[in-house]
Write an enzyme that holds these catalytic residues in place. Structure first.
Site, short mmCIF file in Angstrom:
data_model
loop_
_atom_site.label_atom_id
_atom_site.label_comp_id
_atom_site.label_asym_id
_atom_site.label_seq_id
_atom_site.Cartn_x
_atom_site.Cartn_y
_atom_site.Cartn_z
N SER A 112 0.83 -1.29 0.05
CA SER A 112 0.01 -0.04 -0.08
C SER A 112 0.80 1.24 -0.09
O SER A 112 0.32 2.34 0.00
CB SER A 112 -1.11 -0.06 1.04
OG SER A 112 -2.11 -0.70 1.00
N LYS A 115 -0.04 3.82 -2.72
CA LYS A 115 -0.98 4.70 -2.57
C LYS A 115 -0.32 6.18 -2.43
O LYS A 115 -0.98 7.07 -2.83
CB LYS A 115 -1.95 4.64 -1.35
CG LYS A 115 -2.70 3.44 -1.45
CD LYS A 115 -3.66 3.21 -0.13
CE LYS A 115 -4.73 1.95 -0.38
NZ LYS A 115 -4.23 0.70 -0.19
N SER A 302 -5.92 3.57 4.59
CA SER A 302 -5.48 2.72 3.38
C SER A 302 -6.63 2.26 2.72
O SER A 302 -6.55 0.95 2.46
CB SER A 302 -4.67 1.57 4.02
OG SER A 302 -3.66 0.99 2.93
#
Length: 473
Positions: A112, A115, A302
């Site tokens: 993640s 991101k 997230s």
């Protein structure tokens, strides 16, 4: 740099859901509560502002020396819990100069931390103040309406309570639509029956990435990506059940039809797909919070659904296909443009989605740490400056709220602001840290061959806490 320093000293953010066992994936749930005016104005409000929590910065403090950093970090990066494949980079935020590199040009699975790149790409493409609109327009046939999806990932079909982040609501849209239909009907009585269709053509391609595990949607890690979806595509929002609907656009259309009926607007037949007529003017519309608030939600929680929508918006704005391939090419391209001098490693960067669920994604710790330094140096009003307030703060917010609270990592509490990442065998972290002398640094640590996820996370936290504690000469 002054504006960037000011941004770092504010821990902004609406309360985010607690992390799941995989902090790379946001827990399913309803969008943050709030209220918004019906009709055309952007949803009023956005992230709230919390008291300062990060350490005081000293613009005159010297940058830590590479030798001292290596002495502090090398033994910690050798921790067996991080596995044999770990990369780490520390960059001086004020100058953009790398101070520490270990395999910094080796592409690894970022989870993640992807991101962060998605955030940079959408802020570059749309700007922090843009909003995403969901509208109702007249259909091609008399007595027909089309609900047009604008790719708002926080759209809800439920009543909302006051809150810091105010998502757009189909309830408000139904109120405004019913009012317009009643006004047009006038003395003839209540609204005439309508047929309802949905138009979700803003995004294209499959709803699930070919590179994802087939179980991701079924397990509730992410909904099928769609330009029209309500309540994260949850089948039973508000119940704690993570199950997602198979077709978010039609499900949102059915919810909107039910809301219209509750307001005295008869809806005939089943909801179907249909293209909105070219140039059709909205009867009513609602708007999302600004992109900066969506970015903050994505980074704090997230949130995979928000990430995939924002990656597609970046692609649309850049004229690329609004599918996984187009979004991945757009976000990777934004990274290469923001971070110069990556050398041959630039050609090995690859993103196949916006959320980081794909195990085919590849980033380097150099690229991520340097991108964060670019964001921190955006004090001239460049859009990337809006990336930084969304990063969780160690021991305080988002997916770092329960980390850095005990043991050697405690020295990083309140001093580390970072995006977490976790997949099976992968643990990553990237963000900003204030060192013991008040110098602002950016960092990225990527480990993609770990066997003990919790051990690796603790080891990684000790690495970054050591940077915070370092007065390295």
């Amino acid at each position: 740099m002054p504006a960037a320093l000011a941004a770092v000293l504010l821990a902004t953010g609406a309360p985010a859901p607690a992390a799941t066992t995989d902090p790379g994936a946001a827990p399913a749930g309803t969008p943050p509560a709030g209220t918004a005016p019906a009709g055309t104005a952007p949803a009023d409000g956005g992230p709230g502002t919390a008291p300062p929590v990060l350490g005081a910065l000293d613009a005159a403090a010297p940058a830590p020396g590479p030798v001292g950093l290596a002495r502090a970090l090398d033994p910690l990066l050798a921790d067996p819990d991080l596995g044999p494949a770990v990369s780490a980079t520390v960059v001086d935020a004020a100058t953009g100069r790398p101070l520490f590199r270990r395999s910094g040009d080796v592409p690894r699975i970022p989870a993640s931390v992807t991101k962060v790149v998605t955030a940079a790409a959408v802020l570059r493409a749309l700007g922090p103040d843009a909003v995403l609109r969901t509208s109702v327009v007249p259909g091609a046939r008399d007595g027909s309406l089309v609900l047009v999806g604008g790719g708002d990932p926080l759209l809800t079909a439920r009543e909302r309570e006051p809150g810091a982040l105010r998502p757009a609501s189909l309830v408000d849209l139904a109120d405004a639509t019913a009012a317009v239909l009643r006004e047009r009907r006038g003395a003839a009585g209540g609204p005439a029956p309508v047929a309802l269709a949905v138009d979700d053509r803003l995004f294209s391609g499959p709803g699930a990435a070919p590179s994802w595990k087939p179980s991701y949607v079924g397990d509730g890690e992410v909904a099928p990506v769609a330009a029209l979806a309500a309540d994260h595509g949850l089948a039973r929002p508000g119940t704690g059940d993570d199950a997602r609907v198979g077709d978010p656009a039609l499900a949102a259309g059915e919810s909107f039809a039910a809301l219209l009926r509750e307001r005295g607007v008869p809806v005939r037949g089943a909801v179907r797909r249909a293209a909105a007529p070219a140039g059709a003017q909205p009867l009513a519309e609602v708007a999302s919070p600004p992109v900066s608030a969506l970015v903050e939600r994505m980074l704090q929680a997230s949130d995979n659904d928000v990430a995939e929508a924002l990656a597609r918006h970046a692609a649309v704005a850049e004229g690329a296909a609004a599918d996984f391939a187009g979004a991945g090419a757009t976000t990777t391209g934004a990274l290469r443009e923001e971070v110069a001098d990556l050398g041959p490693a630039a050609g090995r960067l690859r993103l196949l989605d916006g959320s980081g669920l794909s195990r085919g994604n590849r980033l380097t710790s150099d690229a991520v740490a340097l991108l964060l330094a670019e964001a921190g140096d955006a004090g001239d009003g460049r859009p990337l400056e809006a990336l930084l307030p969304g990063l969780p703060v160690a021991g305080f917010s988002g997916t770092l709220a329960t980390r850095y609270l005990e043991g050697p990592a405690r020295s990083g509490a309140g001093l580390v602001r970072a995006k977490t990442g976790s997949l099976s065998g992968v643990t990553t972290l990237a963000g900003q840290v204030v060192d013991a002398r008040g110098r602002l640094l950016t960092f990225a640590v990527l480990a993609d061959d770990v066997t003990d996820a919790y051990g690796a996370r603790a080891a990684l936290d000790r690495v970054v806490a050591a940077v915070a504690a370092c007065a390295c000469g």
